[in-house]
Design a protein around this motif. Structure first.
Motif, PDB file in Angstrom:
ATOM      1  N   GLY A  24     133.612   6.240  52.072  1.00  0.00           N
ATOM      2  CA  GLY A  24     133.934   5.106  52.171  1.00  0.00           C
ATOM      3  C   GLY A  24     133.957   4.829  53.805  1.00  0.00           C
ATOM      4  N   HIS A  25     133.418   3.508  54.018  1.00  0.00           N
ATOM      5  CA  HIS A  25     133.702   2.319  55.161  1.00  0.00           C
ATOM      6  C   HIS A  25     132.833   3.320  56.192  1.00  0.00           C
ATOM      7  N   GLY A  26     133.537   3.243  57.314  1.00  0.00           N
ATOM      8  CA  GLY A  26     132.702   4.061  58.851  1.00  0.00           C
ATOM      9  C   GLY A  26     131.941   3.420  59.824  1.00  0.00           C
ATOM     10  N   GLY A  27     131.774   3.229  61.102  1.00  0.00           N
ATOM     11  CA  GLY A  27     131.275   2.285  62.370  1.00  0.00           C
ATOM     12  C   GLY A  27     132.165   1.219  62.376  1.00  0.00           C
ATOM     13  N   GLU A  28     131.625  -0.127  62.555  1.00  0.00           N
ATOM     14  CA  GLU A  28     132.627  -1.025  63.077  1.00  0.00           C
ATOM     15  C   GLU A  28     133.005  -1.683  62.080  1.00  0.00           C
ATOM     16  N   ASP A  29     133.006  -1.081  60.503  1.00  0.00           N
ATOM     17  CA  ASP A  29     133.979  -1.579  59.291  1.00  0.00           C
ATOM     18  C   ASP A  29     134.678  -0.096  59.339  1.00  0.00           C
ATOM     19  N   PRO A  30     135.967  -0.653  59.577  1.00  0.00           N
ATOM     20  CA  PRO A  30     137.286   0.334  59.477  1.00  0.00           C
ATOM     21  C   PRO A  30     137.748   0.667  58.535  1.00  0.00           C
ATOM     22  N   GLY A  31     137.627   0.128  57.111  1.00  0.00           N
ATOM     23  CA  GLY A  31     138.492  -0.113  56.213  1.00  0.00           C
ATOM     24  C   GLY A  31     139.975  -1.217  55.740  1.00  0.00           C
ATOM     25  N   ALA A  32     140.590  -0.066  55.474  1.00  0.00           N
ATOM     26  CA  ALA A  32     142.265  -0.391  55.539  1.00  0.00           C
ATOM     27  C   ALA A  32     142.669  -0.402  56.933  1.00  0.00           C
ATOM     28  N   ILE A  33     143.857  -1.032  57.529  1.00  0.00           N
ATOM     29  CA  ILE A  33     144.193  -0.285  58.500  1.00  0.00           C
ATOM     30  C   ILE A  33     145.452   0.156  58.501  1.00  0.00           C
ATOM     31  N   GLY A  34     146.424   0.922  58.327  1.00  0.00           N
ATOM     32  CA  GLY A  34     147.860   1.308  58.093  1.00  0.00           C
ATOM     33  C   GLY A  34     148.736   0.701  59.173  1.00  0.00           C
ATOM     34  N   PRO A  35     150.194   0.415  58.782  1.00  0.00           N
ATOM     35  CA  PRO A  35     151.138   0.110  59.232  1.00  0.00           C
ATOM     36  C   PRO A  35     151.579   0.289  61.116  1.00  0.00           C
ATOM     37  N   ARG A  36     151.031   1.968  60.468  1.00  0.00           N
ATOM     38  CA  ARG A  36     150.549   2.863  62.026  1.00  0.00           C
ATOM     39  C   ARG A  36     149.651   2.514  62.788  1.00  0.00           C
ATOM     40  N   GLY A  37     148.679   1.529  62.439  1.00  0.00           N
ATOM     41  CA  GLY A  37     147.174   1.435  63.195  1.00  0.00           C
ATOM     42  C   GLY A  37     146.421   2.675  62.580  1.00  0.00           C
ATOM     43  N   THR A  38     146.599   3.917  61.751  1.00  0.00           N
ATOM     44  CA  THR A  38     145.347   4.129  60.466  1.00  0.00           C
ATOM     45  C   THR A  38     144.741   3.595  60.155  1.00  0.00           C
ATOM     46  N   ARG A  39     143.586   3.972  60.210  1.00  0.00           N
ATOM     47  CA  ARG A  39     142.016   3.702  59.974  1.00  0.00           C
ATOM     48  C   ARG A  39     141.368   4.538  58.594  1.00  0.00           C
ATOM     49  N   GLU A  40     141.176   3.791  57.711  1.00  0.00           N
ATOM     50  CA  GLU A  40     140.746   4.668  56.234  1.00  0.00           C
ATOM     51  C   GLU A  40     139.463   5.199  56.673  1.00  0.00           C
ATOM     52  N   LYS A  41     138.483   4.480  57.201  1.00  0.00           N
ATOM     53  CA  LYS A  41     137.379   5.081  57.441  1.00  0.00           C
ATOM     54  C   LYS A  41     137.416   6.451  58.437  1.00  0.00           C
ATOM     55  N   ASP A  42     138.453   6.917  59.246  1.00  0.00           N
ATOM     56  CA  ASP A  42     138.800   8.058  59.642  1.00  0.00           C
ATOM     57  C   ASP A  42     139.462   9.184  58.359  1.00  0.00           C
ATOM     58  N   VAL A  43     140.755   8.403  57.724  1.00  0.00           N
ATOM     59  CA  VAL A  43     141.451   9.764  56.588  1.00  0.00           C
ATOM     60  C   VAL A  43     139.986  10.039  55.782  1.00  0.00           C
ATOM     61  N   VAL A  44     139.454   9.520  55.185  1.00  0.00           N
ATOM     62  CA  VAL A  44     138.268   9.612  53.911  1.00  0.00           C
ATOM     63  C   VAL A  44     136.931  10.567  54.710  1.00  0.00           C
ATOM     64  N   LEU A  45     136.636  10.097  55.883  1.00  0.00           N
ATOM     65  CA  LEU A  45     135.826  10.985  56.127  1.00  0.00           C
ATOM     66  C   LEU A  45     136.418  12.584  56.374  1.00  0.00           C
ATOM     67  N   ARG A  46     137.383  12.829  57.326  1.00  0.00           N
ATOM     68  CA  ARG A  46     138.352  14.423  57.569  1.00  0.00           C
ATOM     69  C   ARG A  46     138.540  14.592  56.198  1.00  0.00           C
ATOM     70  N   MET A  47     138.973  13.482  55.205  1.00  0.00           N
ATOM     71  CA  MET A  47     139.512  14.256  53.214  1.00  0.00           C
ATOM     72  C   MET A  47     138.226  14.546  52.514  1.00  0.00           C
ATOM     73  N   SER A  48     136.834  14.034  53.083  1.00  0.00           N
ATOM     74  CA  SER A  48     135.505  14.375  52.619  1.00  0.00           C
ATOM     75  C   SER A  48     135.042  15.488  53.109  1.00  0.00           C
TER      76      SER A  48
END
Length: 443
Positions: free
Chosen positions: A157-181
């Motif tokens: 999900g998400h990507g590029g200019e769209d970071p998706g959800a951002i966690g309290p520590r700054g973890t970005r959804e777009k990065d997490v889901v790309l690595r897991m995918s």
């Protein structure tokens, strides 16, 4: 009083004429377009037009000055050769993109969000669609006997200019889901009888409809969109699996029937149904049947995936949920959306940021997909052939558990399921020990 009003009018005019600044610039190359983002200090009026001979794109910005440094932008992977700029009409700014080939421009402004301020977005669209076509050429591998692989399209999900959800520590959804995918795609590609494709392989954005278009071009048997949920408070937690709701299915059926260009290219997935040449009533019936079958299959594979996720993570809800997500609306391709957890929950954000936890989730999703297709393999696939040829079997082989083995891994290697191995060996759970010998049914 008149003097005060005149001063106020003059002040308002000066504020209206006050220049804003370009404070930053980002570039996101994607297979079908390149997105240029200009960070501005405030909202900006602009005009964009393309020129040929040589190819250029001109961006005129009213009452704007340049603070960012265009020379530091990495242009690799994009159609841009150089970015240059100059003042214009005293207070305006002209930005010129020297291009390698003609493009189709699209521009819009975005309001500030939790990560960025005001932005001007300019998309450079590949007019010929050549890069997208090359990226999405259908791939169906076959064994020597012509039995094809099951195609799984994974959508980070998400990507590029769209970071998706951002966690309290700054973890970005777009990065997490790309690595897991990517991990999930590797697991699938190592499994005999399966091929995985990713809708995006880097940090760029793809439109929601284009994600399902890619799945269709790949002739997907299953579409899996991977996300990480968020909520306004940190308490909610747990993984979820979604399929399309009936409300979403009804609206999508109406959209397909309303757009005549859909008639010929539906259905590009495994179903092979076409609405071309059908009258509206028959087309509606065929589309409803296809959508119903797709939702039922989505619920089936979603249930298998959720069951496996429950073994490695907390579940947010006990069953497969249904919603009208746009990426689930393929009438012909079973589609699920996996929420890996709540990135807004501090503990789950910490887990999702670690490779070991993402690997556990990816393995669980793979096990669920494998389990479902072992039960209901699509016709013409290697798994369907294996299932047909094992019907009259009854032979048993034995396997000695090695260090690092898991029951799910042994099941995948031997083209069976964890539940079948547990039943066959009289096991009450899926734990195994080094040196343990288990029986494996084979043809």
């Amino acid at each position: 009083m008149r003097l005060f009003l005149c001063l106020m009018v003059a002040l308002a005019a000066n504020l209206a004429q006050a220049a804003t600044q370009i404070e930053g610039v980002r570039l996101w190359p994607a297979p079908d377009h390149t997105r240029l983002v200009l960070d501005t200090a405030g909202s900006v009026e602009h005009n964009v037009f393309a020129l040929s001979g040589p190819s250029r794109l001109v961006i005129d910005l009213k009452n704007t000055s340049l603070k960012a440094d265009f020379s530091k932008v990495d242009l690799s992977g994009s159609p841009i050769e150089r970015i240059r700029s100059a003042p214009r009409n005293g207070s305006d700014l002209r930005v010129v993109l020297d291009l390698k080939s003609d493009i189709k421009p699209r521009s819009f402004v975005l309001e500030p969000n939790q990560q960025y301020g005001h932005r001007l977005v300019v998309d450079l669209i590949d007019e010929k669609g050549s890069r997208l076509e090359r990226a999405a050429s259908p791939t169906v591998t076959q064994d020597s006997a012509g039995k094809r692989d099951i195609i799984i399209v994974i959508d980070p999900g998400h990507g590029g200019e769209d970071p998706g959800a951002i966690g309290p520590r700054g973890t970005r959804e777009k990065d997490v889901v790309l690595r897991m995918s990517k991990t999930l795609a590797d697991l699938i590609n190592k499994q005999p009888g399966f091929t995985a494709k990713l809708t995006r392989t880097g940090d760029y954005y793809i439109g929601l409809r284009n994600r399902t278009l890619l799945a269709r071009k790949y002739n997907a048997d299953l579409f899996v969109s991977v996300h990480a949920d968020a909520f306004r408070t940190p308490q909610p937690s747990g993984a979820s699996v979604f399929a399309l709701s009936q409300r979403g299915a009804t609206s999508e059926t109406a959209r397909w029937l309303a757009q005549s260009e859909n008639r010929s290219d539906l259905i590009g997935g495994a179903g092979g149904v076409s609405l071309d040449g059908r009258d509206d009533m028959l087309a509606g019936v065929l589309l409803d049947l296809s959508m119903t079958a797709s939702i039922n299959a989505s619920l089936g594979v979603g249930s298998s995936v959720l069951g496996q996720l429950g073994g490695v993570a907390k579940l947010h809800k006990p069953g497969v949920e249904q919603a009208a997500f746009a990426v689930l609306k393929s009438p012909d391709i079973p589609s699920i959306l996996v929420e890996a957890g709540f990135i807004s929950n501090p503990k789950e954000e910490q887990n999702l940021a670690t490779e070991w936890y993402r690997n556990r989730l990816a393995n669980a999703i793979m096990d669920g997909i494998h389990e479902y297709f072992q039960r209901t393999p699509p016709p013409g696939t290697l798994l369907a052939w294996q299932k047909e040829n094992q019907k009259g079997g009854g032979q048993v082989s034995r396997y000695r558990i090695q260090r690092g083995d898991t029951l799910s891994g042994v099941a995948r290697q031997n083209q069976t399921t964890v539940s079948e191995l547990m039943r066959f060996n009289g096991m009450t759970d899926d734990r195994v020990m080094v040196g343990q010998t288990i029986r494996i049914p084979s043809s």
